[in-house]
Scaffold this motif. Structure first.
Motif, PDB file in Angstrom:
ATOM      1  N   LYS A   1      -2.874   0.972  -4.201  1.00 18.67           N
ATOM      2  CA  LYS A   1      -2.435  -0.411  -4.110  1.00 18.67           C
ATOM      3  C   LYS A   1      -1.336  -0.626  -5.138  1.00 18.67           C
ATOM      4  O   LYS A   1      -1.334  -0.012  -6.210  1.00 18.67           O
TER       5      LYS A   1
ATOM      6  N   SER B   1      -7.234   2.128  -5.067  1.00 19.34           N
ATOM      7  CA  SER B   1      -7.771   1.057  -4.232  1.00 19.34           C
ATOM      8  C   SER B   1      -9.026   0.464  -4.849  1.00 19.34           C
ATOM      9  O   SER B   1      -9.232  -0.765  -4.816  1.00 19.34           O
TER      10      SER B   1
ATOM     11  N   ASP C   1       0.864  -1.181   0.000  1.00 19.32           N
ATOM     12  CA  ASP C   1       0.000   0.000   0.000  1.00 19.32           C
ATOM     13  C   ASP C   1       0.896   1.225   0.000  1.00 19.32           C
ATOM     14  O   ASP C   1       1.917   1.251   0.695  1.00 19.32           O
TER      15      ASP C   1
END
Length: 475
Positions: free
Chosen positions: A367, A388, A358
């Protein structure tokens, strides 16, 4: 704040300077020494990243034209430099301080020295008229309005802190008026050096034809004035010359210029990597990599980059130093990165390391997946990033791309050579259409017409020297 606003007009007045071309006072927050320093930095970075063309005769012609023009321009005392980049894009650009570049791609699309002089003169015009300096000064004034007194602090006022590196100059766009002024200056400089300025409209005609051909053009092309209008303006400049101005015996030098192009690489050099569909091949480094379907990809001088069609995920490949484990560890040790899973693996028989993570940014959490692969004594780093929300849909595509890295073993791909220009002297008169039929090229007929400044119906005389393209990769 009120004190600052009252002082601002006086500060701006003190920052005014006389433009060497127009003679008018204009805003200039950049000193000449700063201008030269930034241009030198950006120039050195491009030469390292892309590389100078290995053609001494072509480089000598560009330098000779440029230095003669610059010596007789409004800013003769700048440390002028002229370079030819080994880049297939049709491009020319100027960095502040007198650092001028033309590309191999541009040279292969011109047909004589007078046309080249027009382009070089145009880029010199951007420097002499201080277009980049004006753009940067306007940006600084915009920031004054945003940050108030802080812009005048001892640290924030330093220009180097404002843009960071010379590469930021690439994001400064010239407006329509600047481009047209540079056209006019290029015309003037060419005429002063004895070039036949009747060749100038052909440059803009070629740009216009390339714009509609689907050929790769640099981003600046979209910011330039319409090529059709520039053709007309160039023709009007010729028509407006005083009757006492004779263009007899002015320089064109078609034959000498074309000889420089014999055997020159045309377009992108596949030895440095090329795409077929979504698969990327690198013959010199002997690897192949498959990017996700429908992603937009590009082979840059220092990286291969790809982006999803919805712009929510990206992937890039860059060279790295160290073992795969060391490279991945160094990447994930950066501030803001939290590793979710990592480990050493094998990818298609090659030593590798991989990690998912992350990344915390100002815009939120991203991500990512990073992989490093060792092949033929070189380590390659592959970095995938996505929002994400897109991780579910795009994460598998990124992982598959990273794991697709493999040795290139196909002999046809390993042995591929670049397309090159070949000169042909016509043994008889013929039309343009007959020329492309009789002397086939490895590129489309329309492009052969463009690089020779002809069309299918053009009548070509016996003994005319023409260009055709042979060899290379069909993407």
């Amino acid at each position: 704040m009120r004190t600052l606003l009252r002082a601002l007009p006086a500060l701006l007045l003190a920052a005014c300077a006389t433009n060497p071309v127009s003679g008018r006072n204009e805003l200039s927050l950049i000193s000449q020494s700063q201008e030269i320093s930034m241009g030198k930095q950006a120039s050195a970075a491009d030469l390292k990243r892309v590389g100078e063309l290995n053609n001494p005769a072509a480089l000598a012609m560009v330098k000779r034209i440029g230095l003669e023009m610059a010596a007789n321009s409004e800013r003769p005392n700048l440390p002028w430099e002229f370079h030819v980049l080994d880049d297939g894009a049709v491009n020319a650009f100027a960095y502040p301080g007198g650092f001028i570049f033309v590309t191999r791609g541009l040279m292969t699309h011109l047909t004589n020295e007078a046309e080249l002089a027009e382009v070089i003169g145009h880029e010199i015009g951007h420097v002499t008229a201080k277009h980049t300096v004006a753009s940067m000064s306007k940006q600084q004034i915009a920031q004054i309005g945003l940050v108030g007194a802080s812009i005048f602090s001892s640290t924030a006022a330093k220009y180097g802190d404002l843009l960071g590196t010379g590469a930021s100059l690439l994001f400064l766009k010239f407006g329509r008026d600047d481009e047209l002024q540079a056209d006019e200056l290029g015309f003037r400089y060419s005429l002063a050096q004895g070039y036949d300025v009747r060749e100038a409209p052909k440059v803009f005609t070629t740009l216009g034809r390339l714009s509609g051909s689907g050929e790769r053009l640099p981003e600046w092309q979209s910011t330039h004035p319409d090529p059709g209008n520039r053709v007309q303006r160039a023709q009007q400049r010729v028509a407006a010359l005083p009757s006492t101005t004779s263009l007899n015996n002015t320089k064109i030098n078609r034959a000498g210029y074309l000889q420089l192009l014999q055997g020159m690489v045309f377009g992108e050099n596949p030895r440095l990597g090329y795409f077929k569909g979504t698969t990327f091949y690198h013959p010199d480094l002997k690897f192949v990599l498959s990017f996700p379907n429908a992603w937009k990809s590009a082979n840059m001088p220092d990286a291969v980059v790809s982006q999803s069609p919805d712009n929510v995920a990206q992937l890039q490949l860059v060279p790295a130093q160290g073992t795969p484990a060391q490279v991945v560890q160094q990447f994930t040790a950066q501030q803001g990165i939290t590793v979710r899973q990592s480990g050493s693996i094998t990818i298609n028989g090659l030593p590798a390391a991989i990690a998912t993570f992350d990344a915390t940014t100002e815009s939120g959490t991203l991500k990512g997946e990073v992989g490093a692969v060792q092949h033929a004594g070189q380590t390659f780093l592959l970095i995938g990033l996505m929002t994400s929300a897109a991780a579910g849909a795009r994460g598998g595509e990124v992982d598959a791309a990273i794991r697709s890295f493999r040795p290139l073993t196909d002999q046809a791909s390993l042995n591929v050579q670049p397309a090159t220009l070949q000169l042909v002297t016509l043994s008889e008169a013929m039309s343009g259409a007959t020329f492309v039929q009789r002397y086939p090229s490895s590129v489309a007929a329309d492009l052969v017409y463009i690089i020779n400044e002809i069309d299918a119906a053009t009548n070509l005389a016996r003994g005319t020297v023409m260009k055709r393209v042979v060899g290379g990769v069909t993407p």
